[in-house]
Each structure stands twice: as C-alpha cells, then as structure tokens.
Design a protein around this motif. Sequence first.
Motif, PDB file in Angstrom:
ATOM      1  N   ASN A  26       0.819  -1.211   0.000  1.00 41.55           N
ATOM      2  CA  ASN A  26       0.000   0.000   0.000  1.00 41.55           C
ATOM      3  C   ASN A  26       0.858   1.268   0.000  1.00 41.55           C
ATOM      4  OD1 ASN A  26      -2.347   1.484  -0.106  1.00 41.55           O
ATOM      5  ND2 ASN A  26      -2.862   1.237   2.064  1.00 41.55           N
ATOM      6  N   VAL A  27       1.872   1.246  -0.878  1.00 44.87           N
ATOM      7  CA  VAL A  27       2.729   2.422  -1.052  1.00 44.87           C
ATOM      8  C   VAL A  27       2.845   2.708  -2.548  1.00 44.87           C
ATOM      9  CG1 VAL A  27       4.026   2.001   1.062  1.00 44.87           C
ATOM     10  CG2 VAL A  27       4.857   1.019  -1.091  1.00 44.87           C
ATOM     11  N   THR A  28       3.556   3.775  -2.890  1.00 41.54           N
ATOM     12  CA  THR A  28       3.726   4.117  -4.297  1.00 41.54           C
ATOM     13  C   THR A  28       5.036   3.530  -4.822  1.00 41.54           C
ATOM     14  OG1 THR A  28       4.893   6.187  -3.812  1.00 41.54           O
ATOM     15  CG2 THR A  28       2.486   6.278  -3.942  1.00 41.54           C
ATOM     16  N   ALA A  29       5.094   3.362  -6.134  1.00 41.21           N
ATOM     17  CA  ALA A  29       6.284   2.777  -6.756  1.00 41.21           C
ATOM     18  C   ALA A  29       7.537   3.603  -6.481  1.00 41.21           C
ATOM     19  CB  ALA A  29       6.061   2.635  -8.263  1.00 41.21           C
ATOM     20  N   THR A  78       0.441   0.765   9.319  1.00 42.58           N
ATOM     21  CA  THR A  78       1.609   0.596  10.180  1.00 42.58           C
ATOM     22  C   THR A  78       2.711   1.488   9.632  1.00 42.58           C
ATOM     23  OG1 THR A  78       0.961  -1.716  10.517  1.00 42.58           O
ATOM     24  CG2 THR A  78       3.179  -1.094  11.208  1.00 42.58           C
ATOM     25  N   PRO A  79       2.799   2.718  10.116  1.00 44.00           N
ATOM     26  CA  PRO A  79       3.668   3.723   9.481  1.00 44.00           C
ATOM     27  C   PRO A  79       5.156   3.572   9.780  1.00 44.00           C
ATOM     28  CG  PRO A  79       2.559   4.664  11.379  1.00 44.00           C
ATOM     29  CD  PRO A  79       2.011   3.277  11.229  1.00 44.00           C
ATOM     30  N   LYS A  97       9.905   5.960   2.956  1.00 48.69           N
ATOM     31  CA  LYS A  97       8.632   6.696   2.952  1.00 48.69           C
ATOM     32  C   LYS A  97       8.763   7.975   2.130  1.00 48.69           C
ATOM     33  CE  LYS A  97       6.013   6.780   6.601  1.00 48.69           C
ATOM     34  NZ  LYS A  97       5.491   7.047   7.959  1.00 48.69           N
ATOM     35  N   LYS A  98       7.711   8.272   1.397  1.00 46.55           N
ATOM     36  CA  LYS A  98       7.700   9.446   0.526  1.00 46.55           C
ATOM     37  C   LYS A  98       8.079  10.712   1.299  1.00 46.55           C
ATOM     38  CE  LYS A  98       4.503   9.517  -2.541  1.00 46.55           C
ATOM     39  NZ  LYS A  98       3.176   9.626  -3.210  1.00 46.55           N
ATOM     40  N   GLY A  99       8.920  11.522   0.691  1.00 48.45           N
ATOM     41  CA  GLY A  99       9.344  12.778   1.309  1.00 48.45           C
ATOM     42  C   GLY A  99      10.782  12.752   1.772  1.00 48.45           C
ATOM     43  N   PHE A 100      11.359  11.538   1.877  1.00 48.24           N
ATOM     44  CA  PHE A 100      12.760  11.434   2.272  1.00 48.24           C
ATOM     45  C   PHE A 100      13.625  11.329   1.017  1.00 48.24           C
ATOM     46  CE2 PHE A 100      10.872   9.127   6.078  1.00 48.24           C
ATOM     47  CZ  PHE A 100      10.924  10.255   6.896  1.00 48.24           C
TER      48      PHE A 100
END
Length: 377
Positions: free
Chosen positions: A59-62, A192-193, A216-219
């Motif tokens: 459940n994340v982006t590519a 579950t972050p 995680k997106k943003g890093f």
Amino acid sequence: MNTVYLDNAATTPIDPEVIEVMSASMSKNYGNPSSTHQVGRKAKSAVETARKNIAKHFNVTASEIVFTAGGTEADNLILHNAVLNLGVKRIITSKIEHHAVLHTCKYLAATYNVVLEYVNVNDFGAVDLEHLESLLSSSEAKTLVSLMFVNNEIGTVLNVSEVCKLCKQYAAFFHSDTVQAITHYPIDLQKTPIDFMVASAHKFHGPKGVGFAYFKKGFGILPMLHGGDQERGARSSTENVHAILGMEKAIEIAINNLEGDKKKLESLKEYFISELKKVSKEIQFNGYLLDSDKSSYAILNVRFPVKNNMLLFSLDMAGIAVSGGSACQSGSNKGSHVLDEILKGEEADKTSVRFSFSKFNTLKEIDITINKIKELL
C-alpha cells in the motif's frame, strides 16, 4: 540420501513458478533498462511494472521502492541515509539485531560521532517498550530507531504498532529490518507507518542477490553506489531485471497464499514441538513458542539439554540441513550474539539449533528429523 531442508530462515528453495518467470525473462528480455532503444525500453517497462506491483502489496507508491542486491545493502542504504542525509544524531537499536544493522550502526557511530544506544530485551528477545520510551524521552537529538520485525535466530516478533506509536510521539524515525517478516505477515504501510523497511527475495522463495529498500515518501535518498543514475539516482548499477521479475512473482505467490501457508507452517511447528517434548522433557526453547503474535510460525530455536559441538555436523551428515544461528555467522566460531544476550550461565553453554520451515516441508521430514535427534541424544 534425500536432504531434509529445515534452514529456510537462511534461504528458501526457489518456487518453480519463479524460475519460469526468470527463465522467460532471460531468453526474451535481455535489454539494458537504461538504454533508450526499444529493447532497453522493454526491459525498463518490465522493471517499472514489477516496482508498481510490489508497491501495491504494501500500500505504497512505486517511487518509494528502491531495488537493491538484498536486505544487507538495503539496511546499509537506509542507515547511511539516516545519518548523512536526514541528520540523525542518535540511533537506538538492540543487541540482538542482524549484523547488517548492528555492524553498520557501530560503523556510523565510530565514523560520524553518532550516539548509539541499546534498548533492553527480555529473556525471550522481546523489546522492553518502557525502556524504549525512556530512551526516546531522554534526548531531543534527531533519532532513528532500528528494530527488526522478526528476529532471524529466535523468531521473536516485535510489537511494531507500539514502536510506531512511540516513534511518532517522540518524532523519531523508525527503520525495521523486515527480511523475516515480508510475506509471512501482512504489512500495510498506511496502517503501520514504518518509515523504512527492507526485503530480500531469497527469504520467500525468490532468487538470491535481489531485494528492495522502502523509503517513505518525502525522504530524499543519497546513494552509496556511484557511477550512474539508476533507481532514480538512489542506486547506481544496472538493474538485475530477471531477478527483480522473479522477486515480483515470489511476493505475489507468497502473499496470495499467506493464510494457507501460515496454517501449514503453524501445524508443522506445533507438531515438531510436541514430538521434541516426547524425546526429552529437558529440551527447552529460545524465544516464545506458539503465540503467532509473539513468535514467527516459521522459526523454532531449540535448546538441547547437553553441549554437543558435533550436533549440527551430525545432522548434516544425516542429510538434515539446519543452523546454529544466523546463516551469515554459521561459518565462524563466534557463536550466536543473540543467544549470548538472552541466555546466561549453564543455559548458554547448551547446544541450540535453529529449525526453520517453508511451504515445501512435510510431516514426514519432521519425523525423519525427530528420529535422528533421538539417536544423537
């Protein structure tokens, strides 16, 4: 002599369907994904499709998936980025982590003056959450918590949801080595972050030499390998197309069959435990046993009532493949750093063996192993 393979925490046999996918790719999909011609574009398309499909399972982006050569490289990439890119000044981990984490953390502490602290674990290898909170609250330094989801030697399962809550409460990053958890436990990274996690395909019936790191997106990602701009600049090196496609297939098969495989492995582990107890009432177990919330249903670490330095060798000579601890350490005389941490006195001197199961194991193989153990004891 037929081999009984009970060392699946070290590596797993490749699923025949995975071999078919890889074989087809090797014969037809030979282009370099970085090449701009149509043969290269075909390979690039296959890699990116695999990335998208793998990302969906969690459940994340590519864009949050970076392909690597395995779990060790992925752990290193994440930990180095935490310090060199995200400004982490303190790392909290435990003394029973895989050496891919432990040794890397020690290197970063020595090289970049990062403060390294260890959270306490109990006699079963479970993290002391009160101590973790105490450590998190004791400093305002930018902190990374690095704790594995499932311990690779004793199978103890981390209370991931509670660690996530504590890290969020104290604004700490959370990295989890999930090598032994992926495809054994459902992982939805929106629920579950976890900030960073890793995978190694050969742990779930895929090929060796391929895995991924999740950021995680943003890093932003600072590469450790230089020389090209593959993986969106995160990792230089031509992508291992065939292995990536094999990993994609292995994850698909494992996740689609997770519940059925889980029931089978739980049954094998429960049967093995019951038969071992019949062999000797003095046989004990390292870590938790049958509570799947606390112990991996794929790993069983057995402590025998004697010290027998030849036990692993004798089992091997009988065609039974097992491990004394982490496969990465099995060729050394250092013993298990995990067992050294949780066992004391006479118990630490007794011989412990890790048995680990897969969907390809059978009750007959368990019986063969039990009979051999009876002989050797």
